[in-house]
Write an enzyme that holds these catalytic residues in place. Structure first.
Site, PDB file in Angstrom:
ATOM      1  N   ASN A  93       0.839  -1.211   0.000  1.00  0.00           N
ATOM      2  CA  ASN A  93       0.000   0.000   0.000  1.00  0.00           C
ATOM      3  C   ASN A  93       0.868   1.253   0.000  1.00  0.00           C
ATOM      4  OD1 ASN A  93      -3.072  -0.494   0.176  1.00  0.00           O
ATOM      5  ND2 ASN A  93      -2.182  -2.075   1.491  1.00  0.00           N
TER       6      ASN A  93
ATOM      7  N   HIS B  76      -8.222  -1.169   6.279  1.00  0.00           N
ATOM      8  CA  HIS B  76      -8.466  -2.468   6.914  1.00  0.00           C
ATOM      9  C   HIS B  76      -9.098  -3.404   5.885  1.00  0.00           C
ATOM     10  CE1 HIS B  76      -9.336  -5.348  10.061  1.00  0.00           C
ATOM     11  NE2 HIS B  76     -10.534  -5.480   9.529  1.00  0.00           N
TER      12      HIS B  76
ATOM     13  N   ASN C 131      -6.517   4.791   8.419  1.00  0.00           N
ATOM     14  CA  ASN C 131      -6.120   3.378   8.397  1.00  0.00           C
ATOM     15  C   ASN C 131      -6.850   2.676   7.263  1.00  0.00           C
ATOM     16  OD1 ASN C 131      -4.951   0.903   9.328  1.00  0.00           O
ATOM     17  ND2 ASN C 131      -6.907   0.372  10.293  1.00  0.00           N
TER      18      ASN C 131
HETATM   19  C1  GRF Z   1      -3.415  -4.563   3.919  1.00  0.00           C
HETATM   20  O1  GRF Z   1      -4.257  -5.586   3.470  1.00  0.00           O
HETATM   21  C2  GRF Z   1      -4.134  -3.638   4.857  1.00  0.00           C
HETATM   22  O2  GRF Z   1      -5.510  -3.566   4.642  1.00  0.00           O
HETATM   23  C3  GRF Z   1      -3.865  -4.240   6.213  1.00  0.00           C
HETATM   24  O3  GRF Z   1      -2.587  -4.794   6.122  1.00  0.00           O
HETATM   25  C4  GRF Z   1      -2.267  -5.092   4.772  1.00  0.00           C
HETATM   26  C5  GRF Z   1      -0.978  -4.391   4.484  1.00  0.00           C
HETATM   27  O4  GRF Z   1      -0.369  -4.834   3.327  1.00  0.00           O
HETATM   28  N1  GRF Z   1      -4.038  -3.244   7.239  1.00  0.00           N
HETATM   29  P1  GRF Z   1       0.909  -4.120   2.742  1.00  0.00           P
HETATM   30  O5  GRF Z   1       1.988  -4.118   3.819  1.00  0.00           O
HETATM   31  O6  GRF Z   1       0.522  -2.716   2.359  1.00  0.00           O
HETATM   32  O7  GRF Z   1       1.313  -4.935   1.559  1.00  0.00           O
END
Ligand code: GRF
Length: 213
Positions: free
Chosen positions: A17, A112, A110
């Site tokens: 992300n 989720h 955040n």
């Molecule tokens: C994502 O699926 C987010 O929704 C959750 O943790 C995951 C993080 O993935 N909170 P990344 O580290 O961004 O690949």
């Protein structure tokens, strides 16, 4: 916020992300400056992604602290040192103390991996499959002291296929997250999105229900 929105991103792991935000920013689609990336785990891939993009990084290893309060005190200092307009939690896997959250009212987001309020906490994909859900998704919300319980800004949905596995669903949800999070951060940076006195405003109107992308 009269200049470019200063963003600090908190991570614990792979940072896909974070990468989506970096990519959108570098492509000229996201009017932010990612001024710092903070991880509670050393040597994670997300830190490498940040370094590759020439973003300052800090590691605050939670295992080196004797209490959550002491750890969060250090995290707060690390965040404040970047003087951010927005704090973005992107796969940050620590529960935050009220003292920390209260320092950033309306300034912390955040993401989720569920259609909140369904499935707060861990293992959301597995639980959705086991419960025979036909869809799952992801939610971006403002952070409050309640874990995964803050006011919901926007959601994206995915279908759960008949032969869906936990891993395939994790990947499906991550794919939509990489559209959802940059979009919501963009709204914030453009000052189209605010959370004031317990109300989310989008384009100066109270948001009656989560935006569905
Ligand atoms: C994502 O699926 C987010 O929704 C959750 O943790 C995951 C993080 O993935 N909170 P990344 O580290 O961004 O690949």
């Amino acid at each position: 916020m009269n200049q470019t929105c200063r963003v600090v991103v908190l991570i614990s792991g792979s940072g896909t992300n974070l990468q989506a935000l970096i990519d959108a920013q570098q492509a000229g689609n996201l009017p932010i400056e990612i001024v710092g990336v903070i991880s509670n785990r050393p040597n994670v891939a997300g830190l490498e992604r940040a370094a590759k993009a020439n973003i300052a990084t800090k590691t605050v290893d939670h295992t080196e602290f004797s209490s959550r309060e002491k750890f969060d005190h250090c995290i707060a200092e690390a965040i404040q040192s970047f003087n951010p307009d927005l704090v973005v939690l992107a796969g940050y896997m620590r529960i935050m103390t009220a003292e920390l959250v209260q320092q950033f009212p309306g300034k912390m987001l955040n993401i989720h991996p569920s259609l909140l309020p369904k499935y707060p906490g861990l293992h959301t994909h597995r639980k959705a499959i086991e419960n025979g859900e036909s869809e799952h998704g992801s939610t971006v919300h403002f952070v409050t002291e309640e874990l995964d319980g803050g006011p919901i800004i926007a959601q994206m949905h995915v279908n759960i296929a008949k032969n869906e596995t936990e891993q395939s669903l994790i990947e499906k949800v991550k794919t939509i997250e990489h559209q959802l999070y940059p979009q919501v951060v963009k709204w914030f940076a453009e000052q189209r999105l605010q959370w004031k006195s317990g109300v989310i405003y989008f384009d100066n109107e109270a948001l009656a229900q989560p935006i569905r992308l």
